[in-house]
Enzyme design. Structure first.
Site, short mmCIF file in Angstrom:
data_model
loop_
_atom_site.label_atom_id
_atom_site.label_comp_id
_atom_site.label_asym_id
_atom_site.label_seq_id
_atom_site.Cartn_x
_atom_site.Cartn_y
_atom_site.Cartn_z
N ASN A 161 -10.84 1.71 5.53
CA ASN A 161 -12.01 1.10 6.20
C ASN A 161 -11.76 0.71 7.66
OD1 ASN A 161 -10.43 -1.04 5.35
ND2 ASN A 161 -12.15 -2.31 4.70
N LYS A 184 1.93 4.81 4.79
CA LYS A 184 1.10 5.78 4.05
C LYS A 184 -0.36 5.36 4.21
CE LYS A 184 -0.71 5.77 0.22
NZ LYS A 184 -1.97 6.36 0.70
N GLU A 260 -2.96 -7.94 1.13
CA GLU A 260 -4.28 -8.25 1.73
C GLU A 260 -5.30 -7.51 0.87
OE1 GLU A 260 -4.81 -10.27 4.15
OE2 GLU A 260 -2.88 -10.46 5.15
N CYS A 294 -13.39 -6.15 3.93
CA CYS A 294 -12.98 -7.18 2.96
C CYS A 294 -13.58 -8.52 3.34
CB CYS A 294 -11.47 -7.27 2.93
SG CYS A 294 -10.77 -7.45 4.58
N GLU A 391 -17.38 -6.85 -5.28
CA GLU A 391 -17.42 -6.49 -3.86
C GLU A 391 -18.45 -5.37 -3.68
OE1 GLU A 391 -13.42 -5.34 -2.69
OE2 GLU A 391 -13.71 -6.22 -0.73
#
Ligand code: NAP
Length: 487
Positions: A161, A184, A260, A294, A391
């Site tokens: 994102n 990665k 996170e 997020c 979410e």
């Protein structure tokens, strides 16, 4: 510099793996396709790393670790500072790459370049401020010294994102601390990370200090790296379920970890709020990154006396936004990342509407190519609606009401997530009371964005642990060694 085109931006991004300072194809030459979410077209084919490629990348990071840790802090600082300058010079190229592979409008991608590059400048400054302590033991005699040393080779896994900023937020402090890194990126958006590695090379980063693996089999390739006893630290940004899996894998080597993870941000509007500021803040908290953040406001909790006015003003602003391909001039809202991502948003809105929610604007999937979804405002959302607990990761604003401050705080905290909460009020005492009572790692007061390279970003509960940015950011990559010295 010539104007940036889609072609020139794509040409700037390498498509091979970076291992030990050498760009090379994956073992057996396999590749996977990167798609434009606005058209479905293939943008590039990038190397599809195998388990052996992942191990080779870790070998290279391990081999480079001792020399990098011994580099003068000023040298590490200068490399990061040069990378900041190069990223800034190449802002249009990076913006174009992000818009192509991730979808957001060009202006937003440019904003991410500014934000993402700033982590390199901030940690260039922090690299030369790594301190220890000296003290006399309370009982006298012995002297207590502490020193801060790099934790060692780091494995960084980043989401799609914020393709640039989620990388610089990890690479910046790790390199500043003296750690080598294998990174990665997500399979949806590898090009930005590959281009970033190219910039760090140009800035003078020695071979092996940053190694990049792109793969379509993230679990299979990552697990052996995480279980390798030579790795010392895992830093992950992504969804909570994947974070939980990675923490389980990390427990074998008792790795240092930073997580996170996902969020479910409440956005509280009290009856004394300045509604102009609240609506401006809501637009940012909801629409930044097409709602695919997020930190995105997931639940609007508005005092019942101002809810109607807030909802109609927000719906008007949301309805005015232009949806389209992110590279097109005048477009505010790009497509969602994949067909599945859009299907999830459609499903969550349908569930809320079936439960009795009203659609003030949006809610209809446009026809044609690309994973577009319109900015949507829902009112009368029932407490049972799934989008209040999951979410959303899309441009949908569900509004519910509260009567008292206690109720607002209780509703805000009634989630397993704890990343960020937003509070709109003009009363100082209420600001402090509510900020203290909210079970979140960050609180935005009268503002819809909290992200700032100089501030400690991170969550509690199922949003994870560890902090990125601020003075705390570099501590995630340092170990404290204590030396007791008898006089
Ligand atoms: P995701 O599916 O968890 O993927 C994140 C990264 O993990 C990607 O690189 C992915 O690679 C990789 N991955 C997936 N499964 C893995 C496995 N078994 N082993 C090793 N790596 C694995 O999350 P996402 O959909 O990309 O990102 C959205 C999520 O990130 C949301 O929940 C959002 O809230 C969270 N996020 C949190 C923050 C924060 O700072 N708290 C910031 C941004 C985003 P592949 O995609 O190639 O499989």
């Amino acid at each position: 510099m010539a104007p940036v085109t889609q072609k020139s931006a794509l040409e700037f991004a390498p498509t091979d793996l970076l291992v030990g300072g050498r760009w090379r194809p994956a073992e057996q030459g396999a590749t996977f396709a990167v798609h434009d979410p606005a058209t479905g077209k293939v943008l590039a084919e990038v190397a599809d790393a195998t388990v052996a490629d992942g191990r080779a990348a870790l070998d290279a990071a391990v081999a480079a670790q001792a020399d990098w840790a011994a580099t003068d802090p000023r040298e590490r600082s200068e490399i990061l500072r040069r990378a900041f300058d190069l990223l800034t010079e190449r802002a249009d190229t990076f913006a174009m790459l992000m818009t192509l592979e991730m979808g957001k409008a060009l202006a937003e991608s440019r904003g991410e370049v500014t934000y993402g590059a700033e982590f390199f400048r901030w940690f260039a400054e922090e690299a030369v401020r790594i301190h220890g302590r000296y003290a006399a033991a309370p009982s006298g005699g012995t002297r207590l010294l502490t020193m801060q040393q790099p934790v060692g080779p780091v494995f960084a896994i980043t989401p799609w994102n914020f393709p640039l900023a989620m990388g610089t937020r990890k690479i910046g402090p790790a390199l500043a601390a003296g750690c080598t890194v294998v990174i990665k990126p997500a399979a949806e958006t590898p090009l930005t990370t590959l281009a970033l590695a190219r910039v760090l090379e140009e800035a003078g980063l020695p071979p092996g200090v940053l190694d990049v693996i792109t793969t379509s089999r993230s679990g299979e390739v990552s697990e052996p790296i995480i279980r390798d006893p030579r790795l010392r630290k895992l830093t992950f940004t992504g969804s909570t379920p994947v974070g939980q899996t990675l923490v389980r894998q990390s427990s074998e080597q008792l790795l240092r970890t930073s997580m996170e993870l996902g969020g479910n941000a409440p956005f509280l509007v009290f009856d004394d709020a300045d509604l102009d500021r609240a609506v401006d803040g809501a637009m940012l908290a909801k629409m930044r990154n097409i709602g695919e953040a997020c930190t995105a406001a997931n639940r609007f909790l508005v005092h019942e006396s101002v809810a109607q006015e807030f909802a109609s003003r927000l719906a008007e602003r949301m309805g005015d936004l232009t949806v389209g391909k992110g590279t097109t001039k005048g477009v505010d809202v790009g497509p969602l990342i994949t067909e599945e991502a859009r299907a999830k948003v459609v499903d969550l809105v349908a569930d809320a509407v079936e439960g009795g929610a009203s659609v003030l604007t949006g809610g209809e999937v446009p026809s044609g190519k690309g994973w577009f979804y319109p900015p949507t405002v829902l009112t009368d959302v029932p407490a049972s609606a799934r989008l209040l607990s999951e979410e959303i990761f899309g441009p949908v604003a569900p509004i519910t009401t509260f009567r008292t401050e206690e109720e607002a705080v209780r509703l805000a905290n009634s989630t397993e997530y704890g990343l960020v909460a937003y509070v709109f009020t003009e009363q100082t005492a209420r600001t402090i009371r509510v900020a203290e009572a909210l079970e979140f790692g960050m609180v935005g007061v009268n503002q819809g964005v909290v992200s700032n390279p100089a501030a400690p970003f991170g969550g509690v509960k199922h949003s994870g642990f560890g902090r990125e940015g601020g003075f705390e950011g570099i501590e995630e990559y340092l170990e404290t060694k204590y030396v007791g010295l008898a006089l």
